[in-house]
Write a protein that holds these residues in place. Sequence first.
Motif, PDB file in Angstrom:
ATOM      1  N   GLY A 146      -4.435  74.680 -31.516  1.00 17.93           N
ATOM      2  CA  GLY A 146      -5.691  74.516 -30.795  1.00 17.93           C
ATOM      3  C   GLY A 146      -6.316  75.812 -30.321  1.00 17.93           C
ATOM      4  O   GLY A 146      -7.491  75.839 -29.954  1.00 17.93           O
ATOM      5  N   ARG A 147      -5.532  76.911 -30.291  1.00 13.98           N
ATOM      6  CA  ARG A 147      -6.062  78.210 -29.865  1.00 13.98           C
ATOM      7  C   ARG A 147      -6.030  79.239 -30.989  1.00 13.98           C
ATOM      8  O   ARG A 147      -6.381  80.399 -30.783  1.00 13.98           O
ATOM      9  CB  ARG A 147      -5.249  78.736 -28.679  1.00 13.98           C
ATOM     10  N   ARG A 148      -5.598  78.819 -32.163  1.00 15.91           N
ATOM     11  CA  ARG A 148      -5.380  79.770 -33.240  1.00 15.91           C
ATOM     12  C   ARG A 148      -6.690  80.258 -33.857  1.00 15.91           C
ATOM     13  O   ARG A 148      -6.762  81.376 -34.385  1.00 15.91           O
ATOM     14  CB  ARG A 148      -4.513  79.124 -34.322  1.00 15.91           C
ATOM     15  N   PHE A 285      -3.871  73.252 -47.240  1.00 14.76           N
ATOM     16  CA  PHE A 285      -3.392  74.562 -47.686  1.00 14.76           C
ATOM     17  C   PHE A 285      -3.820  74.837 -49.122  1.00 14.76           C
ATOM     18  O   PHE A 285      -4.276  75.942 -49.445  1.00 14.76           O
ATOM     19  CB  PHE A 285      -1.871  74.648 -47.561  1.00 14.76           C
ATOM     20  N   SER A 286      -3.668  73.849 -50.002  1.00 13.65           N
ATOM     21  CA  SER A 286      -4.044  74.037 -51.407  1.00 13.65           C
ATOM     22  C   SER A 286      -5.536  74.333 -51.545  1.00 13.65           C
ATOM     23  O   SER A 286      -5.939  75.236 -52.286  1.00 13.65           O
ATOM     24  CB  SER A 286      -3.681  72.791 -52.222  1.00 13.65           C
ATOM     25  N   SER A 343     -14.063  77.400 -34.292  1.00 12.54           N
ATOM     26  CA  SER A 343     -13.178  76.563 -35.112  1.00 12.54           C
ATOM     27  C   SER A 343     -12.087  75.893 -34.289  1.00 12.54           C
ATOM     28  O   SER A 343     -11.420  74.978 -34.776  1.00 12.54           O
ATOM     29  CB  SER A 343     -12.547  77.390 -36.241  1.00 12.54           C
ATOM     30  N   ASP A 344     -11.888  76.345 -33.031  1.00 11.58           N
ATOM     31  CA  ASP A 344     -10.941  75.660 -32.150  1.00 11.58           C
ATOM     32  C   ASP A 344     -11.505  74.349 -31.616  1.00 11.58           C
ATOM     33  O   ASP A 344     -10.752  73.450 -31.212  1.00 11.58           O
ATOM     34  CB  ASP A 344     -10.563  76.562 -30.967  1.00 11.58           C
ATOM     35  N   THR A 345     -12.829  74.250 -31.575  1.00 11.67           N
ATOM     36  CA  THR A 345     -13.459  73.040 -31.025  1.00 11.67           C
ATOM     37  C   THR A 345     -14.311  72.312 -32.053  1.00 11.67           C
ATOM     38  O   THR A 345     -14.478  71.094 -31.978  1.00 11.67           O
ATOM     39  CB  THR A 345     -14.340  73.411 -29.813  1.00 11.67           C
ATOM     40  N   PRO A 396     -12.177  80.549 -40.373  1.00  9.89           N
ATOM     41  CA  PRO A 396     -11.914  79.114 -40.565  1.00  9.89           C
ATOM     42  C   PRO A 396     -11.028  78.819 -41.771  1.00  9.89           C
ATOM     43  O   PRO A 396     -10.196  77.911 -41.728  1.00  9.89           O
ATOM     44  CB  PRO A 396     -13.317  78.517 -40.755  1.00  9.89           C
ATOM     45  N   LEU A 397     -11.184  79.594 -42.861  1.00  9.49           N
ATOM     46  CA  LEU A 397     -10.380  79.353 -44.052  1.00  9.49           C
ATOM     47  C   LEU A 397      -8.900  79.622 -43.773  1.00  9.49           C
ATOM     48  O   LEU A 397      -8.026  78.852 -44.185  1.00  9.49           O
ATOM     49  CB  LEU A 397     -10.873  80.230 -45.198  1.00  9.49           C
ATOM     50  N   ALA A 398      -8.614  80.728 -43.064  1.00  9.28           N
ATOM     51  CA  ALA A 398      -7.227  81.020 -42.693  1.00  9.28           C
ATOM     52  C   ALA A 398      -6.685  79.945 -41.755  1.00  9.28           C
ATOM     53  O   ALA A 398      -5.511  79.556 -41.844  1.00  9.28           O
ATOM     54  CB  ALA A 398      -7.134  82.392 -42.035  1.00  9.28           C
ATOM     55  N   GLY A 399      -7.533  79.446 -40.861  1.00 11.02           N
ATOM     56  CA  GLY A 399      -7.110  78.378 -39.955  1.00 11.02           C
ATOM     57  C   GLY A 399      -6.809  77.087 -40.692  1.00 11.02           C
ATOM     58  O   GLY A 399      -5.824  76.396 -40.388  1.00 11.02           O
TER      59      GLY A 399
END
Length: 475
Positions: A146-148, A285-286, A343-345, A396-399
Amino acid sequence: MPRTRLKLQRLLRNLASSGSSASPLSALYALCVSFFMICLDATVVNVAVPDIRASLGASLNEAVWVNSAYALCYAVPLILAGRLGDRYGPKRVFLTGLAGFTVASLACALAPSASVLIAARAVQGLAAALIAPQTMSMIVHMFPAGRRGRALGVWGAVGGAAMAAGPVIGGLLITWTGWRSIFLVNIPVGIFGWVAAMRLVPDWRPARGHCLDLWGIALSSVGLTALVFGVQSGEAYDWSTVAGPVTIPSILTFGALCLAVFVWWQHHNTREPLLPLRLFRNRNFSAASTAGGAMGAAMGGLFLPLMIYLQSGLGYSPLAAGAATVPMFALSSLCARLAGKRSDTASPRALAALGFALLIAGTAALAWLLHPGISLWALMPSLLAAGAGVGLVSAPLAGIATRTLEPSLAGAASGVFNTTRQLGGAFGSAATGVLLQAHLGNTPTAATQAALAFPVAMLLIGLACCTVVGPAAKA
């Protein structure tokens, strides 16, 4: 600027105190110092090529390999480097890579010949490969899902800032003190980054021992080396003979076969595979890894024809052409920070899709607007739209790639995610070179417009991947 000074003061205060009391945010900034350095070294050398050739008496092919050696040795071991973090702990591997990178930078600065410089750059690339996956892996360990997003926003902003700063910092250092200074500046930065990470970053260790998949390491290393070498060097050898019976097509075929055997072995390895294939059962992930590869290919295919056209078609100097992209990447860095927070919210899928849409619009507009004599100011809105798109995609993509994964797979996931982007970048540069050569008989404008069709196609693939991403789980 005041906020930047406050963050630096807080980092220095925490550095002077015990590492155990440092906040995750301070640890993140400590990691980003080193991440900025390795991203900077991927681009800063481009403007130094003429000076390196003149100083060392290097051929054009040797000068090209000063960059290619770094890119090749950076891309190939990323999966292994991520897995080493899973086995020994990401902090240990990170510190080892940073120490190696700093020593290799000194060797680059003192290189008496082109061959020594190429070898030192190869060691730099290997060390950078140890660093990059660990930064992403440690963010996964330090920040809950949620904080990443905010943390990954900072991480993405640092990458964008490094790309913006590379040509300008390189040009200034070369003008003032010569090309060796672009490597010497890494030494104090590397020492500071090592001490900061040592004191501030928590030392996460795996709960159980991990064994190394030696067959997987051998097959993936040989396969990726052959594939990346073939893609990077194909144009230099005219996609034909390299030496004796060895040709670029045979190298690429051999690399593909090795990777196919590698995947088969990972499926049948009952102990602990180098690449856990269950990663790809995770739809998010894919999709994120495929989109990351498409993004890397688009970036590799965008800047090569653009830089050539700005210099050859519009008459800008190399430094001016590099500086023209600074506003683009400055905006990219800002948007990455904002996208990370949102992206956290908000939905990271929607943010990434918006980023890909802006990139498609900006790149297509660049191709449509290009003509001899066009003002750089007329191209700036398209460049800024593309820059905003890069920033909105990165965090966002890494998240998306890491949000629903178990922490024990963080290292492997980081290695795969970074590998797909690096391989995409190499493929994009090679494909763009082929397109430019294929349209060489046309005008420079027509050749550049044809080459820019490739990144647009790759970005459409990235946008399509966003549509299959599942909704984010609530924190």
